[in-house]
Each structure stands twice: as C-alpha cells, then as structure tokens.
Design an enzyme around this catalytic site. Sequence first.
Site, PDB file in Angstrom:
ATOM      1  N   LYS A   1       0.834  -1.208   0.000  1.00 14.41           N
ATOM      2  CA  LYS A   1       0.000   0.000   0.000  1.00 14.41           C
ATOM      3  C   LYS A   1       0.864   1.252   0.000  1.00 14.41           C
ATOM      4  O   LYS A   1       0.561   2.238  -0.673  1.00 14.41           O
ATOM      5  CB  LYS A   1      -0.911   0.019   1.232  1.00 14.41           C
ATOM      6  CG  LYS A   1      -2.081  -0.923   1.141  1.00 14.41           C
ATOM      7  CD  LYS A   1      -2.974  -0.733   2.364  1.00 14.41           C
ATOM      8  CE  LYS A   1      -4.195  -1.633   2.302  1.00 14.41           C
ATOM      9  NZ  LYS A   1      -4.960  -1.597   3.564  1.00 14.41           N
TER      10      LYS A   1
ATOM     11  N   TYR B   1       7.763  -5.819  -1.501  1.00 10.17           N
ATOM     12  CA  TYR B   1       8.655  -4.669  -1.758  1.00 10.17           C
ATOM     13  C   TYR B   1       8.953  -4.552  -3.252  1.00 10.17           C
ATOM     14  O   TYR B   1       8.737  -3.511  -3.862  1.00 10.17           O
ATOM     15  CB  TYR B   1       9.935  -4.870  -0.962  1.00 10.17           C
ATOM     16  CG  TYR B   1      10.939  -3.731  -1.045  1.00 10.17           C
ATOM     17  CD1 TYR B   1      10.699  -2.509  -0.417  1.00 10.17           C
ATOM     18  CD2 TYR B   1      12.140  -3.887  -1.735  1.00 10.17           C
ATOM     19  CE1 TYR B   1      11.626  -1.477  -0.470  1.00 10.17           C
ATOM     20  CE2 TYR B   1      13.079  -2.867  -1.795  1.00 10.17           C
ATOM     21  CZ  TYR B   1      12.824  -1.662  -1.151  1.00 10.17           C
ATOM     22  OH  TYR B   1      13.746  -0.647  -1.210  1.00 10.17           O
TER      23      TYR B   1
HETATM   24  P1  NAD Z   1      14.152   3.850   5.870  1.00  9.88           P
HETATM   25  O1  NAD Z   1      13.308   2.712   6.329  1.00  9.88           O
HETATM   26  O2  NAD Z   1      15.233   4.328   6.772  1.00  9.88           O
HETATM   27  O3  NAD Z   1      13.258   5.107   5.485  1.00  9.88           O
HETATM   28  C1  NAD Z   1      11.958   5.008   4.984  1.00  9.88           C
HETATM   29  C2  NAD Z   1      11.137   6.137   5.590  1.00  9.88           C
HETATM   30  O4  NAD Z   1       9.792   6.071   5.076  1.00  9.88           O
HETATM   31  C3  NAD Z   1      11.018   6.023   7.119  1.00  9.88           C
HETATM   32  O5  NAD Z   1      11.245   7.280   7.699  1.00  9.88           O
HETATM   33  C4  NAD Z   1       9.592   5.562   7.332  1.00  9.88           C
HETATM   34  O6  NAD Z   1       9.060   5.931   8.597  1.00  9.88           O
HETATM   35  C5  NAD Z   1       8.890   6.223   6.170  1.00  9.88           C
HETATM   36  N1  NAD Z   1       7.622   5.562   5.809  1.00  9.88           N
HETATM   37  C6  NAD Z   1       7.397   4.239   5.634  1.00  9.88           C
HETATM   38  N2  NAD Z   1       6.106   4.026   5.310  1.00  9.88           N
HETATM   39  C7  NAD Z   1       5.514   5.251   5.261  1.00  9.88           C
HETATM   40  C8  NAD Z   1       4.189   5.684   4.998  1.00  9.88           C
HETATM   41  N3  NAD Z   1       3.215   4.825   4.706  1.00  9.88           N
HETATM   42  N4  NAD Z   1       3.923   7.019   5.051  1.00  9.88           N
HETATM   43  C9  NAD Z   1       4.907   7.908   5.361  1.00  9.88           C
HETATM   44  N5  NAD Z   1       6.181   7.548   5.636  1.00  9.88           N
HETATM   45  C10 NAD Z   1       6.467   6.222   5.589  1.00  9.88           C
HETATM   46  O7  NAD Z   1      14.770   3.410   4.461  1.00  9.88           O
HETATM   47  P2  NAD Z   1      15.847   4.154   3.556  1.00  9.88           P
HETATM   48  O8  NAD Z   1      17.028   3.281   3.442  1.00  9.88           O
HETATM   49  O9  NAD Z   1      16.025   5.554   4.023  1.00  9.88           O
HETATM   50  O10 NAD Z   1      15.112   4.143   2.146  1.00  9.88           O
HETATM   51  C11 NAD Z   1      14.473   5.299   1.636  1.00  9.88           C
HETATM   52  C12 NAD Z   1      13.916   4.997   0.255  1.00  9.88           C
HETATM   53  O11 NAD Z   1      14.973   4.620  -0.628  1.00  9.88           O
HETATM   54  C13 NAD Z   1      12.907   3.841   0.247  1.00  9.88           C
HETATM   55  O12 NAD Z   1      11.869   4.155  -0.657  1.00  9.88           O
HETATM   56  C14 NAD Z   1      13.708   2.676  -0.276  1.00  9.88           C
HETATM   57  O13 NAD Z   1      12.912   1.747  -0.945  1.00  9.88           O
HETATM   58  C15 NAD Z   1      14.688   3.376  -1.213  1.00  9.88           C
HETATM   59  N6  NAD Z   1      15.905   2.575  -1.357  1.00  9.88           N
HETATM   60  C16 NAD Z   1      16.841   2.537  -0.361  1.00  9.88           C
HETATM   61  C17 NAD Z   1      17.966   1.731  -0.518  1.00  9.88           C
HETATM   62  C18 NAD Z   1      19.031   1.650   0.549  1.00  9.88           C
HETATM   63  O14 NAD Z   1      19.974   0.878   0.387  1.00  9.88           O
HETATM   64  N7  NAD Z   1      18.979   2.415   1.610  1.00  9.88           N
HETATM   65  C19 NAD Z   1      18.140   0.967  -1.676  1.00  9.88           C
HETATM   66  C20 NAD Z   1      17.152   1.025  -2.657  1.00  9.88           C
HETATM   67  C21 NAD Z   1      16.043   1.844  -2.496  1.00  9.88           C
END
Ligand code: NAD
Length: 318
Positions: free
Chosen positions: A90, A144
């Site tokens: 979602k 995911y």
């Molecule tokens: P993270 O889990 O630290 O950050 C995700 C953030 O989104 C958190 O602050 C969380 O509270 C918030 N969140 C989750 N669901 C939510 C919702 N329904 N409404 C509002 N906020 C919500 O992860 P990250 O490593 O900072 O990743 C950030 C983005 O980058 C993500 O979309 C992830 O898929 C993408 N990404 C990260 C990596 C990585 O290696 N860090 C790799 C590929 C993609």
Amino acid sequence: MKRILITGGAGFVGSHLCEYLLDKGNEVICLDNFFTGKKQKIIHLLDHPYFELVRHDVTMPYYIEVDEIYNLACPASPIHYQFNPIKTIKTSVMGAINMLGLAKRIRAKILQASTSEVYGDPDEHPQTEQYWGNVNPIGIRSCYDEGKRCAESLFVNYHKQNDVRIKIVRIFNTYGPKMEPDDGRVVSNFIIQALKNKDITIFGDGTQTRSFQYISDLLEGMFRMMSTEDSFTGPVNIGNSGEYTMIGLAREIIDLTGSGSKICYLPLPEDDPIQRQPDISLAREKLNGWEPVVGLRDGLKRTIDYFERLLSESLPPV
Ligand code: NAD
Ligand code: UDP
C-alpha cells in the site's frame, strides 16, 4: 529557493536528503509516519526557519504547494518491509498514486526512489536499466519488489497520460551514518556485531554479492537526476559498481574494527538475490559528470565511527 517535499524524510536516506537540500538553500517539508523513521534523525533541523515536519501516512492523500517531490516513503530493510507486507505494498502503490496526483495538480516535478530490487535475482550481470528483472511475484520479497515495480509503472503512465514531470532512480544498496543499528541490513548488522565482538552472521555461504554505495554519492546522484532536463525521466541506476561478497564485506569490517568476532553461517533467506552490480553508464552520461567518489573502505570507516559514537553514547553513565 525551491519548496521541496520529501516523503520518508525521517528515514536513513530521507534525513540526509533533508540536510542536503536545506544546505543548498531550499525550503524542505519532511513528511513521515515514523514507521522506520525517527524524530532524532531530523530533530536538529526543527529550529531551521525553512524546515517543516509533518506526521502523515502517504497511503492517505496530502495537499501542499511545492516545486518538487522526492518520494522516499517505504521501509527498505527486508525485516521491516516483510513485517507488514500488505502495508508495504500500500505504501509503494497508494503512496505513488497520492504523490503523483499531487504532482499532477500542482505541476510539481516528482522523483521516485526505486530500487535495484526491481531486478530481483538477476540473470543478467551487471544490471542495466534495459533489463526487465527476475522477480518472484509471490515470494517473501515481492511486497517490496512488486510494489516498487508497480510504482515505476504508475510514474511512467502519469508521465505519458498526464504529462507529469517524473524522475525514476533505481538505488542500489546504500549505507552510512544514521542507519538504524537494528534494522537488519548487512552493513549495520556486521558493524554492530564487530564492535560488540559478537559473531558475524553470514546468511548462506556468503558468496552472494552486493554493490555498496556511500550515502553522499546517492544524494548527489538524486539531486543531479532531479536537475536533468524534463525529457529525461529515467529509470537510471544509482550505485557504486564495486561488487563484494558478504564474506569479503565481513572480513573488511573485522579488519577495520580490529574486532575479535568470528564468522557464523545462518540459512539464506528465501529469494535472496545471488548477485547484484549496477551498470552506471547511463548515470555517468546523463547526470552531469556524476561518479561515485567514496570507496568501500573509506565509507565503512565513516560508518564505523558513527556506530562507535552511538554505542558509547548509549552506555549507562559510570
Ligand atoms: P528507511 O526505512 O530508513 O526510510 C523510509 C522512511 O519512510 C522512514 O522514515 C519511514 O518511517 C517512512 N515511511 C514508511 N512508510 C511510510 C508511509 N506509509 N507514510 C509515510 N512515511 C512512511 O529506508 P531508507 O534506506 O532511508 O530508504 C528510503 C527509500 O529509498 C525507500 O523508498 C527505499 O525503498 C529506497 N531505497 C533505499 C535503498 C538503501 O539501500 N537504503 C536501496 C534502494 C532503495
Ligand atoms: N546478510 C547477511 N547477514 C546479515 C544481514 C544480511 O549475510 O546479518 C546478507 C543478505 O542475506 C543479503 C545481503 O547480506 O544477501 C544484503 O542484505 P541486505 O538486507 O542488507 O540488503 P538486500 O538483501 O535487500 O540487498
């Protein structure tokens, strides 16, 4: 000065991005539901005159006037995105619909934080943006992977059908300070285990590979992608092309921390990709000279320093 909305702004990547964009003289609105994000990560920004924090869930519509949207909201660590898989889907799908709807109404430019997971367990190596991927649609990672794939489809179709200005970046494994010590990702797990002289937990035989990118290289890549001409929508891979086995990573971390940890082997989780390495030719060509500049050893040292401080601060006072 631009007004910029960052969804997921209190997470690992988002909190760095808030700082980065404020430092460039922008106004930043950080939206987060604090599922995996933490207020501590952005608390130092709360007094900043051009920073605002909004508690909100991207699965619900949100209205604001901004110039740009960075859509990062989504848990990224396997243990967190598998905790409530339906919510993960979602968040990716309804979050994309809500943010694209907003971008359409206010004519904002919008960037999607997609992922190397759209390639699944790849049978092409290294992965270029042309590769369609090898994802198990009913496996434990599908909430995911398929959520992110559907979000990419939504982005592309809002662009084609409604002229929304979109940017898609496929982010490869990124690490650095402000990762959560207990979020289960391999770099934070190994560093914490090494610093505590506990066993380093390798899943499987440790020959699976990943390419690790330091956070500052990702921020620079995302910012440059947002600044490209409107006709370039991506997707574009953003990652470091150095490829390491998990055994290699464990040895590097043991060496850098001088730890007495031993390596132990645990079962490989279902559908864990065997190899992953980005082809970053397109990013090099399109992102105005972008190139990853922080090597693994250097990035690990900075991340180890961060976790050392974190562990020493949480020790009870003597
Ligand atoms: P993270 O889990 O630290 O950050 C995700 C953030 O989104 C958190 O602050 C969380 O509270 C918030 N969140 C989750 N669901 C939510 C919702 N329904 N409404 C509002 N906020 C919500 O992860 P990250 O490593 O900072 O990743 C950030 C983005 O980058 C993500 O979309 C992830 O898929 C993408 N990404 C990260 C990596 C990585 O290696 N860090 C790799 C590929 C993609
Ligand atoms: N991994 C591991 N030990 C750990 C955590 C992860 O060996 O304590 C492995 C995991 O099985 C995967 C790789 O490290 O092969 C990267 O895992 P991570 O969760 O960081 O990222 P992703 O699998 O999403 O790329």
